[in-house]
Design a protein around this motif. Structure first.
Motif, PDB file in Angstrom:
ATOM      1  N   VAL A  97      -3.448  15.142  -1.458  1.00  0.00           N
ATOM      2  CA  VAL A  97      -3.362  14.477  -2.763  1.00  0.00           C
ATOM      3  C   VAL A  97      -2.334  13.351  -2.727  1.00  0.00           C
ATOM      4  N   TRP A  98      -1.167  13.641  -2.174  1.00  0.00           N
ATOM      5  CA  TRP A  98      -0.111  12.636  -2.198  1.00  0.00           C
ATOM      6  C   TRP A  98      -0.299  11.569  -1.130  1.00  0.00           C
ATOM      7  N   ALA A  99      -1.100  11.873  -0.113  1.00  0.00           N
ATOM      8  CA  ALA A  99      -1.474  10.824   0.849  1.00  0.00           C
ATOM      9  C   ALA A  99      -2.382   9.801   0.173  1.00  0.00           C
ATOM     10  N   ILE A 100      -3.309  10.284  -0.654  1.00  0.00           N
ATOM     11  CA  ILE A 100      -4.171   9.355  -1.403  1.00  0.00           C
ATOM     12  C   ILE A 100      -3.330   8.496  -2.336  1.00  0.00           C
ATOM     13  N   LEU A 101      -2.411   9.127  -3.072  1.00  0.00           N
ATOM     14  CA  LEU A 101      -1.542   8.357  -3.960  1.00  0.00           C
ATOM     15  C   LEU A 101      -0.625   7.428  -3.171  1.00  0.00           C
ATOM     16  N   GLY A 102      -0.235   7.856  -1.979  1.00  0.00           N
ATOM     17  CA  GLY A 102       0.585   7.003  -1.124  1.00  0.00           C
ATOM     18  C   GLY A 102      -0.135   5.743  -0.722  1.00  0.00           C
ATOM     19  N   ASN A 103      -1.436   5.846  -0.527  1.00  0.00           N
ATOM     20  CA  ASN A 103      -2.191   4.655  -0.148  1.00  0.00           C
ATOM     21  C   ASN A 103      -2.409   3.713  -1.332  1.00  0.00           C
ATOM     22  N   VAL A 104      -2.306   4.258  -2.552  1.00  0.00           N
ATOM     23  CA  VAL A 104      -2.257   3.386  -3.723  1.00  0.00           C
ATOM     24  C   VAL A 104      -0.939   2.617  -3.719  1.00  0.00           C
ATOM     25  N   LEU A 105       0.143   3.330  -3.357  1.00  0.00           N
ATOM     26  CA  LEU A 105       1.446   2.671  -3.204  1.00  0.00           C
ATOM     27  C   LEU A 105       1.376   1.588  -2.140  1.00  0.00           C
ATOM     28  N   ARG A 106       0.635   1.839  -1.071  1.00  0.00           N
ATOM     29  CA  ARG A 106       0.498   0.844  -0.006  1.00  0.00           C
ATOM     30  C   ARG A 106      -0.079  -0.465  -0.549  1.00  0.00           C
ATOM     31  N   LEU A 107      -1.079  -0.335  -1.433  1.00  0.00           N
ATOM     32  CA  LEU A 107      -1.675  -1.539  -2.020  1.00  0.00           C
ATOM     33  C   LEU A 107      -0.652  -2.293  -2.867  1.00  0.00           C
ATOM     34  N   GLY A 108       0.149  -1.529  -3.623  1.00  0.00           N
ATOM     35  CA  GLY A 108       1.174  -2.159  -4.451  1.00  0.00           C
ATOM     36  C   GLY A 108       2.218  -2.878  -3.632  1.00  0.00           C
ATOM     37  N   LEU A 118       7.165  -1.893   7.911  1.00  0.00           N
ATOM     38  CA  LEU A 118       7.969  -1.319   6.842  1.00  0.00           C
ATOM     39  C   LEU A 118       7.096  -0.706   5.762  1.00  0.00           C
ATOM     40  N   ARG A 119       6.022  -1.404   5.393  1.00  0.00           N
ATOM     41  CA  ARG A 119       5.146  -0.904   4.323  1.00  0.00           C
ATOM     42  C   ARG A 119       4.586   0.476   4.665  1.00  0.00           C
ATOM     43  N   SER A 120       4.025   0.628   5.855  1.00  0.00           N
ATOM     44  CA  SER A 120       3.420   1.904   6.256  1.00  0.00           C
ATOM     45  C   SER A 120       4.476   2.987   6.434  1.00  0.00           C
ATOM     46  N   ARG A 121       5.663   2.618   6.871  1.00  0.00           N
ATOM     47  CA  ARG A 121       6.728   3.613   7.024  1.00  0.00           C
ATOM     48  C   ARG A 121       7.226   4.107   5.668  1.00  0.00           C
ATOM     49  N   VAL A 122       7.336   3.200   4.694  1.00  0.00           N
ATOM     50  CA  VAL A 122       7.744   3.596   3.339  1.00  0.00           C
ATOM     51  C   VAL A 122       6.719   4.563   2.757  1.00  0.00           C
ATOM     52  N   VAL A 123       5.439   4.254   2.949  1.00  0.00           N
ATOM     53  CA  VAL A 123       4.374   5.123   2.436  1.00  0.00           C
ATOM     54  C   VAL A 123       4.425   6.491   3.098  1.00  0.00           C
ATOM     55  N   ALA A 124       4.524   6.515   4.432  1.00  0.00           N
ATOM     56  CA  ALA A 124       4.527   7.783   5.161  1.00  0.00           C
ATOM     57  C   ALA A 124       5.715   8.660   4.773  1.00  0.00           C
ATOM     58  N   LEU A 125       6.892   8.067   4.708  1.00  0.00           N
ATOM     59  CA  LEU A 125       8.083   8.842   4.367  1.00  0.00           C
ATOM     60  C   LEU A 125       8.051   9.299   2.910  1.00  0.00           C
ATOM     61  N   SER A 126       7.501   8.476   2.029  1.00  0.00           N
ATOM     62  CA  SER A 126       7.381   8.862   0.621  1.00  0.00           C
ATOM     63  C   SER A 126       6.436  10.050   0.463  1.00  0.00           C
ATOM     64  N   VAL A 127       5.296   9.980   1.142  1.00  0.00           N
ATOM     65  CA  VAL A 127       4.318  11.072   1.077  1.00  0.00           C
ATOM     66  C   VAL A 127       4.918  12.359   1.629  1.00  0.00           C
ATOM     67  N   LEU A 128       5.588  12.255   2.761  1.00  0.00           N
ATOM     68  CA  LEU A 128       6.177  13.433   3.390  1.00  0.00           C
ATOM     69  C   LEU A 128       7.283  14.021   2.517  1.00  0.00           C
ATOM     70  N   GLY A 129       8.124  13.160   1.953  1.00  0.00           N
ATOM     71  CA  GLY A 129       9.229  13.619   1.130  1.00  0.00           C
ATOM     72  C   GLY A 129       8.765  14.269  -0.162  1.00  0.00           C
ATOM     73  N   VAL A 130       7.858  13.595  -0.871  1.00  0.00           N
ATOM     74  CA  VAL A 130       7.353  14.146  -2.139  1.00  0.00           C
ATOM     75  C   VAL A 130       6.614  15.458  -1.887  1.00  0.00           C
ATOM     76  N   SER A 131       5.796  15.503  -0.833  1.00  0.00           N
ATOM     77  CA  SER A 131       5.039  16.719  -0.529  1.00  0.00           C
ATOM     78  C   SER A 131       5.967  17.888  -0.204  1.00  0.00           C
ATOM     79  N   ALA A 132       7.009  17.618   0.564  1.00  0.00           N
ATOM     80  CA  ALA A 132       7.958  18.680   0.922  1.00  0.00           C
ATOM     81  C   ALA A 132       8.643  19.239  -0.324  1.00  0.00           C
ATOM     82  N   VAL A 133       9.059  18.349  -1.213  1.00  0.00           N
ATOM     83  CA  VAL A 133       9.717  18.788  -2.453  1.00  0.00           C
ATOM     84  C   VAL A 133       8.757  19.621  -3.302  1.00  0.00           C
ATOM     85  N   LEU A 134       7.510  19.169  -3.424  1.00  0.00           N
ATOM     86  CA  LEU A 134       6.543  19.873  -4.257  1.00  0.00           C
ATOM     87  C   LEU A 134       6.158  21.229  -3.670  1.00  0.00           C
ATOM     88  N   VAL A 135       6.082  21.326  -2.345  1.00  0.00           N
ATOM     89  CA  VAL A 135       5.757  22.605  -1.721  1.00  0.00           C
ATOM     90  C   VAL A 135       6.873  23.621  -1.966  1.00  0.00           C
TER      91      VAL A 135
END
Length: 392
Positions: A97-108, A118-135
């Motif tokens: 779910v958050w990978a899909i939302l992360g790719n929306v962030l990529r477009l932004g 930098l763009r792809s790294r920000v997306v990857a780290l954001s997805v990983l961080g948010v997912s870890a917190v939510l789990v």
């Protein structure tokens, strides 16, 4: 084409169903695991090769292990496999779910002029961080004792003697592969502290047989209610032993409302407390198991208000036709892991909360007391519901 040829053709068409099912399953798994893999390890991020290799190995290993664990856990009833497979399902769903939302962030970020890597790294780290917190947060939310959710429901036909009657609703406890006997005891303590008039359990009591889950369910026998403790089956009872759970709850001192009703009285006024089997019961093959509201209400005074226990919210249509005043249900878990609530809404008229149906009937849908499968609850907290009935 001859009749004989037609008869021979039917099995051939049926034999394609497993093939279509397998292809569909592989496509779903490929998306479920593939989208997070691509988002986290995309070459545009230019991660060091060891990082990409480790991430790929972990995702592939999980992809290969997942169907095996689910088969052993839910097909062969091996609790260790069910715990592992269910947890993996929850984690990969959050990542997906958050990978899909992360790719929306990529477009932004692209529109904002942020370039790779930098763009792809920000997306990857954001997805990983948010997912870890939510789990982590979702696990805490699933395993804690549910908070009490207080609701007042006005029933015009309720007699003044029953005004203020307090009904505590438990549902979807799902005693299962994770041993929650201590959790069950703490839920019982929380219910008893409310000093309820009536306690109801609207099904999905456990995943497994009475023999498997006896210890986890045992604290239900200690729940106290001034007037009645009632129980109806959910769909998960019909994956195990529905009649066994009806009999066991009766041994624990509960009243199984197996398409039947009882009358509760206070202050000179009466309330019909009715219950029906789950909507799936008719397909279980068990004799006399089906949702039969006519039988449940047979002999009841039609002038009396009716509180109906029915596991699934979609059983509300029969309740409206019968003039039921309030139906209480579970089943939906409030979606359990966002945004699954939108998929639940396709199958059910309500996901959670109080709603009105027809001129008389109201429906309260609980988000559930426990959880099914993944030990996670994300934006769908569990609840012990205290429903206070009010007369006009």
């Amino acid at each position: 084409m001859s009749v004989g040829e037609a008869v021979q053709a039917k099995p051939a068409r049926r034999s394609l169903r497993p093939v279509f099912f397998s292809i569909t399953l592989m496509m779903v798994l490929a998306l479920l695991f593939g989208v997070p893999w691509w988002t986290l390890t995309t070459s545009a991020a230019q991660w060091p090769s060891p990082v990409v290799a480790v991430g790929t190995v972990l995702i592939v290993a999980a992809l290969l292990a997942f169907p095996v664990l689910m088969y052993l856990g839910h097909g062969r009833r091996m609790d260790w496999a069910a715990r592992s497979g269910d947890t993996m399902l929850g984690v990969i769903w959050v990542l997906f779910v958050w990978a899909i939302l992360g790719n929306v962030l990529r477009l932004g970020l692209s529109v904002a002029g942020v370039a790779d890597p930098l763009r792809s790294r920000v997306v990857a780290l954001s997805v990983l961080g948010v997912s870890a917190v939510l789990v982590v947060w979702g696990y805490y939310e699933a395993m804690r004792v549910p908070r009490v959710r207080r609701v007042q429901v006005t029933i015009p036909r309720l007699g003044r003697g029953l005004d203020g009657l307090r009904v505590v609703l438990l549902t979807d406890t799902h005693y299962g592969p994770i041993d929650r006997a201590r959790w069950s005891a703490r839920v019982t303590e929380a219910v008893n502290e409310l000093s309820p008039d009536i306690v109801c359990h609207t099904g999905d009591i456990a995943d497994g047989t009475v023999a498997q889950r006896r210890e986890q369910a045992a604290p239900l026998g200690d729940i106290r209610a001034k007037l009645a403790r009632t129980y109806v089956t959910g769909n998960h009872e019909y994956f195990g032993e529905a009649q066994g759970w009806l009999d066991h709850m009766q041994r624990l001192g509960w009243e199984p409302l197996h398409n039947r009703h009882l009358i509760v009285q206070r202050g000179g006024d009466q309330l019909v407390l009715a219950g029906v089997d789950d909507a799936t019961a008719a397909h279980s093959g068990l004799p006399a198991h089906r949702a039969d509201l006519d039988t449940a209400l047979a002999g009841a005074d039609p002038k009396l208000p009716v509180l109906l226990l029915a596991h699934q919210p979609k059983q509300i249509d029969a309740a409206v036709a019968a003039g039921v005043d309030l139906q209480i249900s579970g089943h939906t878990h409030g979606g359990q892991i966002w945004p699954f609530n939108f998929l639940v809404r396709i199958d059910q008229p309500v996901v959670q909360g109080l709603s009105r149906h027809g001129a008389r009937t109201q429906l309260y849908t609980s988000r559930g007391t426990g959880f099914w499968g993944p030990p996670l609850r994300v934006f769908a907290p569990s609840e012990i519901t205290e429903i206070t009935l009010r007369a006009v």
